[in-house]
Design an enzyme around this catalytic site. Structure first.
Site, PDB file in Angstrom:
ATOM      1  N   GLU A 146     -41.786 -29.094  54.482  1.00 11.72           N
ATOM      2  CA  GLU A 146     -40.939 -28.859  53.298  1.00 11.72           C
ATOM      3  C   GLU A 146     -41.063 -27.433  52.760  1.00 11.72           C
ATOM      4  O   GLU A 146     -41.253 -27.220  51.559  1.00 11.72           O
ATOM      5  CB  GLU A 146     -41.258 -29.890  52.213  1.00 11.72           C
ATOM      6  CG  GLU A 146     -40.856 -31.292  52.601  1.00 11.72           C
ATOM      7  CD  GLU A 146     -41.005 -32.314  51.478  1.00 11.72           C
ATOM      8  OE1 GLU A 146     -41.542 -31.964  50.407  1.00 11.72           O
ATOM      9  OE2 GLU A 146     -40.584 -33.471  51.674  1.00 11.72           O
ATOM     10  N   GLU A 170     -39.706 -38.113  57.136  1.00 12.18           N
ATOM     11  CA  GLU A 170     -40.054 -38.746  55.857  1.00 12.18           C
ATOM     12  C   GLU A 170     -38.813 -39.463  55.351  1.00 12.18           C
ATOM     13  O   GLU A 170     -37.783 -38.838  55.122  1.00 12.18           O
ATOM     14  CB  GLU A 170     -40.531 -37.728  54.812  1.00 12.18           C
ATOM     15  CG  GLU A 170     -41.899 -37.134  55.087  1.00 12.18           C
ATOM     16  CD  GLU A 170     -42.426 -36.297  53.923  1.00 12.18           C
ATOM     17  OE1 GLU A 170     -42.106 -36.624  52.750  1.00 12.18           O
ATOM     18  OE2 GLU A 170     -43.145 -35.315  54.189  1.00 12.18           O
TER      19      GLU A 170
END
Length: 501
Positions: A173, A292
């Site tokens: 991320e 995710e």
């Protein structure tokens, strides 16, 4: 009673099933590792301190590839802290979740845990506060057989055989300002490309995952993927996607249609990746690692004080207790991943134990299945062979968040070698049972082996420590097969799996 019609054709294939689509995620966060997987004083703990009751549930869940050790955690992680004699490992501050990391579980121990569950490791490297050198050192420690400084260190630490890790995440991320060391797409793309190129100099057969967007709502979504891949396209194999969903403001109808956003996410990433590939005149296709995804009540956790500056070891964080409605959404998200399996080749349910997880534990006590456990475990068990793209004719409804959504969503799989087929369905209607007819003549199906549904008169019913079996799978006795046509009734707000022979 509303009706839905579905036709299945063996020639309408999406892709052969890659078992990595049924992956999960373990992060050093909250009680996922400590008091979750690892609790040395528990009655079921083995010599490594791992709870064997949890191992059995992970095996039942059918989790294949486990992404590790983060997540936000990895962007401040020094992998060297977590190997060698346990009594010499340092305690460090984890800035991501404002807790203390004892490093009592590291790569070597976690790899032994994976052997217990039969899962494969997907390892993330720290590109937040570290870079190429540290990634290469970790690769050498993990995968080189012997005869180098770091491979010999692994052997001296009690792991003679290399871990043989094939799939590696290049950070986590990196588009998010919450991420330690976050950066622009241009800066990250350059770093990811250089790191990937160096890692493939060490081993050309590695599969490398570049960071994509951490959500479809990010202001850089789409552009991030394009810019990163303009740098890294030739060196990576996957780009990641992350998405979490929750019910907001009592709008259950929009929540049940969360997979509409997941489809938009996938379509946008594919378009960005293929745009770069087309500009480069490349025959290569970048796959998506949806590493995710889950239901996560993030708003409520951000409003709480569970993440604070007290610097605790393994505090209770992000321990969502899931409802029937949450499980139906999880089942629907799995359907969407399978429908896009030609491009989504790997996925990881985030996370595995205690932290927004299908499995919960009590220190010194029981472990149990959350509602979300059931659609994942059954889909992993029944989906075999190839994914088929069904033709679905169903009603629609309007949502405040996602526009028009189908009342019924579905996907199917077929294994030509065994003749086994499976159909997975959701009914998003809040009030109406849906009668579904499925033309299965082309599959050669003659028998319904299993018909299981997840639903409840209370769509917010949950499994808890006090009542761990409140919600479970029910036999769907309405399923009937005659003359190549399968008929089944889907209760409101339900997920259903049908196994055919």
């Amino acid at each position: 009673m509303p009706e839905t019609h579905i036709a299945l054709d063996r020639s309408d294939r999406v892709a052969p099933i890659d078992r990595r689509i049924f992956g999960a995620f373990v992060e050093h966060l909250g009680r996922c590792v400590y008091d979750g997987l690892y609790e040395p004083g528990h009655p079921t703990a083995n010599e490594d301190g791992f709870r064997l009751d949890v191992v059995e549930l992970v095996k039942e869940l059918g989790a294949t590839t486990i992404r590790y050790p983060g997540g936000n955690f990895v962007s401040g992680f020094r992998w060297e802290d977590s190997v060698g004699p346990r009594e010499q490992r340092p305690v460090r501050r984890d800035l991501a979740w404002h807790s203390l990391e004892t490093n009592q579980v590291g790569l070597d121990e976690f790899s032994r845990w994976l052997k217990l569950t039969g899962s494969e490791l997907m390892l993330a490297v720290n590109l937040g506060t570290r870079g190429i050198d540290e990634a290469l050192d970790l690769l050498e420690y993990a995968n080189h057989p012997s005869g180098t400084a770091l491979s010999d260190q692994r052997i001296a630490n009690g792991t003679p055989d290399p871990h043989g890790i094939r799939m590696w995440c290049l950070g986590n991320e990196m588009d998010g300002p919450w991420q330690t060391g976050y950066m622009t797409a241009d800066d990250y793309g350059k770093l990811a490309a250089r790191t990937a190129a160096a890692m493939k100099m060490a081993d050309k057969d590695l599969e490398l995952v570049a960071c994509g967007s951490s959500g479809s709502g990010m202001p850089t979504f789409g552009d991030w993927e394009r810019i990163v891949l303009e740098h890294a396209y030739d060196h990576v194999d996957f780009i990641s996607a992350h998405a979490y969903y929750q019910e907001r403001g009592g709008d259950l109808g929009s929540f049940l249609a969360s997979s509409v956003d997941m489809q938009y996410f996938i379509d946008t990433v594919v378009a960005a990746a293929d745009h770069v590939g087309s500009k480069r005149k490349s025959a290569k296709k970048i796959a998506i690692s949806f590493d995710e995804w889950n239901v996560w009540y993030l708003d409520e956790h951000q409003a709480s004080d569970e993440v604070n500056d007290e610097w605790r070891i393994a505090p209770r964080q992000l321990e969502d207790v899931y409802s029937v409605a949450d499980a139906v959404v999880v089942g629907n998200l799995l359907i969407t991943l399978l429908k896009n399996h030609d491009r989504v080749r790997s996925a990881s349910l985030a996370q595995l134990v205690n932290v927004i997880a299908p499995i919960m534990t009590e220190p010194g006590g029981a472990s149990w299945r959350q509602t979300t456990f059931f659609p994942f475990s059954v889909t992993s068990r029944l989906a075999r062979g190839e994914v088929l793209r069904p033709t679905v004719r169903t009603g629609v409804y309007e949502t405040a968040t996602h526009g028009t959504a189908d009342l019924v969503d579905a996907v199917a799989t077929h294994d030509a070698a065994t003749g086994q087929s499976a159909v997975f369905l959701v009914n998003r209607s809040l009030t109406e049972t849906e009668t579904v007819t499925i033309d299965v003549r082309d599959l050669g199906a003659t028998e319904v082996r299993e018909a299981l549904s997840l639903f409840d008169e209370d769509v917010y019913a949950k499994n808890t420590l006090a009542d761990p079996e409140r919600v479970g799978l029910r036999a769907n006795t309405t399923a009937a097969l005659a003359d190549g046509v399968l008929t089944v009734e889907l209760p409101p707000v339900s997920w259903t799996a049908l196994s055919l022979a």
